[in-house]
Design a protein around this motif. Structure first.
Motif, PDB file in Angstrom:
ATOM      1  N   GLY A  71       0.814  -1.158   0.045  1.00  0.00           N
ATOM      2  CA  GLY A  71       0.030  -0.062  -0.144  1.00  0.00           C
ATOM      3  C   GLY A  71       0.802   1.268   0.028  1.00  0.00           C
ATOM      4  O   GLY A  71       1.957   1.003  -0.373  1.00  0.00           O
ATOM      5  N   SER A  72       0.172   2.212   0.546  1.00  0.00           N
ATOM      6  CA  SER A  72       0.897   3.620   0.274  1.00  0.00           C
ATOM      7  C   SER A  72       2.180   3.751   1.208  1.00  0.00           C
ATOM      8  O   SER A  72       2.970   4.723   0.769  1.00  0.00           O
ATOM      9  CB  SER A  72      -0.108   4.886   0.674  1.00  0.00           C
ATOM     10  OG  SER A  72      -0.441   4.641   1.911  1.00  0.00           O
ATOM     11  N   SER A  73       2.424   2.812   1.772  1.00  0.00           N
ATOM     12  CA  SER A  73       3.727   2.840   2.766  1.00  0.00           C
ATOM     13  C   SER A  73       4.983   2.570   1.642  1.00  0.00           C
ATOM     14  O   SER A  73       6.110   2.998   1.958  1.00  0.00           O
ATOM     15  CB  SER A  73       3.933   1.722   3.722  1.00  0.00           C
ATOM     16  OG  SER A  73       2.851   1.948   4.739  1.00  0.00           O
ATOM     17  N   CYS A 108       0.167   8.171   6.912  1.00  0.00           N
ATOM     18  CA  CYS A 108      -0.695   7.244   6.495  1.00  0.00           C
ATOM     19  C   CYS A 108      -0.518   5.902   7.228  1.00  0.00           C
ATOM     20  O   CYS A 108       0.472   5.699   8.011  1.00  0.00           O
ATOM     21  CB  CYS A 108      -0.468   6.940   4.935  1.00  0.00           C
ATOM     22  SG  CYS A 108       1.319   6.439   4.534  1.00  0.00           S
ATOM     23  N   ASP A 109      -1.596   5.092   7.149  1.00  0.00           N
ATOM     24  CA  ASP A 109      -1.551   3.791   7.854  1.00  0.00           C
ATOM     25  C   ASP A 109      -0.379   2.957   7.239  1.00  0.00           C
ATOM     26  O   ASP A 109       0.306   3.271   6.236  1.00  0.00           O
ATOM     27  CB  ASP A 109      -2.927   3.227   7.870  1.00  0.00           C
ATOM     28  CG  ASP A 109      -3.179   2.489   6.559  1.00  0.00           C
ATOM     29  OD1 ASP A 109      -2.872   2.794   5.555  1.00  0.00           O
ATOM     30  OD2 ASP A 109      -4.140   1.962   6.392  1.00  0.00           O
ATOM     31  N   LEU A 110       0.167   2.044   8.354  1.00  0.00           N
ATOM     32  CA  LEU A 110       1.103   0.884   7.479  1.00  0.00           C
ATOM     33  C   LEU A 110       0.365  -0.376   7.438  1.00  0.00           C
ATOM     34  O   LEU A 110      -0.254  -0.981   8.308  1.00  0.00           O
ATOM     35  CB  LEU A 110       1.826   0.758   8.877  1.00  0.00           C
ATOM     36  CG  LEU A 110       3.064  -0.297   8.789  1.00  0.00           C
ATOM     37  CD1 LEU A 110       3.881   0.004   7.469  1.00  0.00           C
ATOM     38  CD2 LEU A 110       4.164  -0.418   9.965  1.00  0.00           C
ATOM     39  N   ASP A 111       0.284  -0.761   6.149  1.00  0.00           N
ATOM     40  CA  ASP A 111      -0.354  -1.876   5.720  1.00  0.00           C
ATOM     41  C   ASP A 111       0.662  -3.033   5.511  1.00  0.00           C
ATOM     42  O   ASP A 111       1.581  -2.660   4.888  1.00  0.00           O
ATOM     43  CB  ASP A 111      -1.225  -1.718   4.531  1.00  0.00           C
ATOM     44  CG  ASP A 111      -2.072  -0.734   4.343  1.00  0.00           C
ATOM     45  OD1 ASP A 111      -3.116  -0.749   5.192  1.00  0.00           O
ATOM     46  OD2 ASP A 111      -1.742   0.505   3.786  1.00  0.00           O
ATOM     47  N   MET A 112       0.207  -4.086   6.150  1.00  0.00           N
ATOM     48  CA  MET A 112       1.421  -5.157   6.112  1.00  0.00           C
ATOM     49  C   MET A 112       0.833  -6.494   5.656  1.00  0.00           C
ATOM     50  O   MET A 112      -0.339  -6.681   6.034  1.00  0.00           O
ATOM     51  CB  MET A 112       1.925  -5.116   7.602  1.00  0.00           C
ATOM     52  CG  MET A 112       2.702  -4.093   8.016  1.00  0.00           C
ATOM     53  SD  MET A 112       3.241  -4.346   9.716  1.00  0.00           S
ATOM     54  CE  MET A 112       1.503  -3.840  10.209  1.00  0.00           C
TER      55      MET A 112
HETATM   56 MG    MG Z   1      -2.760   2.496   3.715  1.00  0.00          MG
END
Ligand code: MG
Ligand code: GTP
Length: 539
Positions: A207-209, A218-222
């Motif tokens: 994602g945006s990371s 922004c959130d951390l999608d893992m």
């Molecule tokens: Mg995200």
């Protein structure tokens, strides 16, 4: 917000990780390639992951004496990089030049001895710096001068005022080198916990990371990849005896994902240092565990077996690298959308950032000449070795920049932003779909107000949550914004809700934080730009 990183001090000069947009902007792509790479996302990941694995995260006293700290660390190994930030306290990210440094530091660390509580004796790379003497309060602690150099200096010659503002907004908002390092480090710390059960596992950001469109905060999608790369049976011989793991079987991959995530969620909740507010969201289309990682300030979403999302991340990254105008445009449109409540952090009938990004990319594919190629074209250019089928979906496309040739398009960011708003002011949403795949008017296969085809699971609409009143609001805002730009407005006018009547006409908005934040940002840009150039006025 708590997830914004405040930088305090760094002892190494910051690398030029964030290349000057402007610089890139005026270099032809071929030049850009020669100069900087573009690195493939795979290489970039590998490099970041290796850095993260030889790093530790240390909670410190806010007045920690930097030089003494470094001297202490150097007893354990050679320190490549060290920087401080604040998020519910002060923390330092320390990267050693190899893992021996980390091992030596961990071996020297003590378990806290507490008298009225008990501790979970889990030894991780999340540490706390203690001092047996009284707290060291001498001088120091002022941010080092070299820390301000995060964004490259902007020169004003070649860009118009609006372009300058777009570039400044992008530079001020995008993820910094430090923030990215911290994201990879958090993945690596979390993986240490998963690896207790699955030694081959790895936790990777998506994602945006990592796709190049990430904004600070922004959130951390893992994604939790349990068994290396899930690449199947490399060890299976053509004939003869062989060993197979004796494993537990369940009804579906989804069931496996759910049970693994459930256990990992339990571990994070009960043993995971710094993990708070752990929620299991296992019945979603894509099961996930959501929590806050307090030491980094990141809101985290952990999924498993979500390989298609990894591929979308790679595709977005590729598009962002192909032309220097893509990222600033996406950033500006995202900020604009957030300021006007087109997108929201709360799930609902809104357009998501992912959908909005695809709308910008689709628009750029439809310039004349096109700024971006279609996904079908990228598929045609793929080598046989790049063929990729995931869960029955063809996710093939080339990641080799050298094979992608683009026509020359010299449109400016001003023009593109204005035309983006025009384009969607008049887009026939009730008949047409948005589809990165190919050219040719795509008719909508179903009746949802907004139809954005999922790039890889092509029978799915990624925006089926959007209702018609949200879409209407988006269109009206596009119309008004196109008009404002034509009449020579500055970027701040476009980003302040009070200037646009579709918002003004509505009831007073309940939540102001986004617009307040953007106002604050513009304010700081104005100050920065005045310092840099003396001739930009945002007001
Ligand atoms: Mg995200
Ligand atoms: P931010 O708003 O900055 O977090 O952007 P993001 O791109 O990280 O979006 P988000 O955190 O919502 O989702 C993470 C990733 O999941 C995206 O980049 C996509 O790859 C994928 N994703 C998000 N929403 C959808 C969707 O509706 N359908 C599909 N197929 N994938 C999605």
């Amino acid at each position: 917000g708590f997830s914004f990183l405040t930088k305090m001090a760094s002892f190494t000069p910051l690398s030029n990780q964030r290349s000057s947009l402007k610089h890139l902007f005026f270099l032809p792509l071929s030049e850009k390639k020669k100069k900087n790479g573009p690195k493939s996302l795979r290489d970039l990941r590998a490099e970041r992951q290796a850095q993260a694995e030889r790093s530790v995260l240390v909670s410190c006293h806010p007045k920690t004496h930097e030089n003494k700290f470094l001297k202490y660390l150097s007893r354990h190994g050679n320190v490549n990089k060290c920087f401080f930030y604040e998020s519910f306290g002060t923390y330092a990210v320390v990267e050693f030049s190899n893992q021996d440094g980390v091992q030596s530091l961990l071996e020297s660390a003590a378990m806290p001895s507490v008298s009225h509580e008990s501790v979970v004796p889990l030894r991780s790379r999340l540490l706390s710096l203690r001092n047996v003497n009284t707290v060291d309060t001498d001088k120091q602690s002022a941010p080092s001068a070299n820390h301000r150099e995060l964004t490259c200096p902007l020169t004003v010659f070649l860009l118009t005022q609006l372009e300058q503002q777009i570039v400044s907004l992008t530079e001020a908002h995008s993820l910094t080198d430090e923030n990215t390092r911290l994201r990879f480090l958090v993945c690596s710390l979390l993986n240490d916990i998963a690896a207790a059960y699955f030694p081959q596992s790895s936790i990777k950001p998506f994602g945006s990371s990592v796709n190049g469109f990430g904004k600070l905060g922004c959130d951390l999608d893992m994604i939790l990849d349990l068994d290396g790369t899930s690449e199947g049976n490399a060890n299976m011989p053509r004939s003869g005896m062989y060993m197979e793991y004796l494993v537990k079987r369940t009804s579906s991959e989804r069931a496996v994902t759910q049970s693994v995530l459930s256990v990992i969620a339990g571990c994070l909740d009960q043993f995971g240092p710094g993990c708070v507010g752990v929620q299991k969201i296992l019945n979603a289309r894509c099961p996930l565990v959501r929590f806050a990682h307090q030491p980094s300030g990141f809101q985290c979403d952990l999924t498993a077996s979500n390989r298609v999302a990894m591929r979308s991340t790679e595709l977005l990254y590729l598009f962002g690298e192909l032309d220097a105008r893509v990222r600033p445009l996406v950033f500006t449109v995202r900020c604009w959308a957030r300021a006007h409540g087109v997108t929201s952090p709360i799930p609902g009938a809104w357009i998501t950032n992912f959908s909005l990004t695809i709308m910008v990319l689709f628009f750029l594919q439809r310039r004349n000449p096109p700024i971006l190629p279609t996904l079908d074209r990228l598929k045609e250019l793929a080598e046989p070795s790049e063929k990729c089928v995931l869960d029955g979906n063809d996710c093939t496309f080339t990641s080799d920049f050298h094979r992608i040739s683009l026509e020359t398009n010299t449109e400016t960011l001003d023009q593109l932003l204005g035309d983006f708003f025009e384009f969607y002011s008049t887009f026939i949403f009730n008949r047409m779909s948005i589809n990165l795949g190919r050219y040719g008017k795509e008719h909508k296969p179903e009746l949802h107000p907004l139809y954005i085809q999922n790039p890889f699971e092509t029978s799915l609409n990624i925006s089926k949550n959007v209702n018609s009143s949200q879409l209407e609001r988006f269109v009206t805002l596009c119309q008004e914004s196109a008009w404002l730009l034509q009449s020579g407005s500055h970027l701040n006018t476009l980003l302040l809700p009070s200037h646009i009547s579709v918002v003004r006409g509505r009831k007073k908005r309940k939540s102001q934080p986004a617009s307040e934040r953007i106002k604050g940002l513009l304010e700081s840009l104005r100050i920065k730009n005045n310092q840099d150039t003396n001739d930009i006025d945002f007001h």
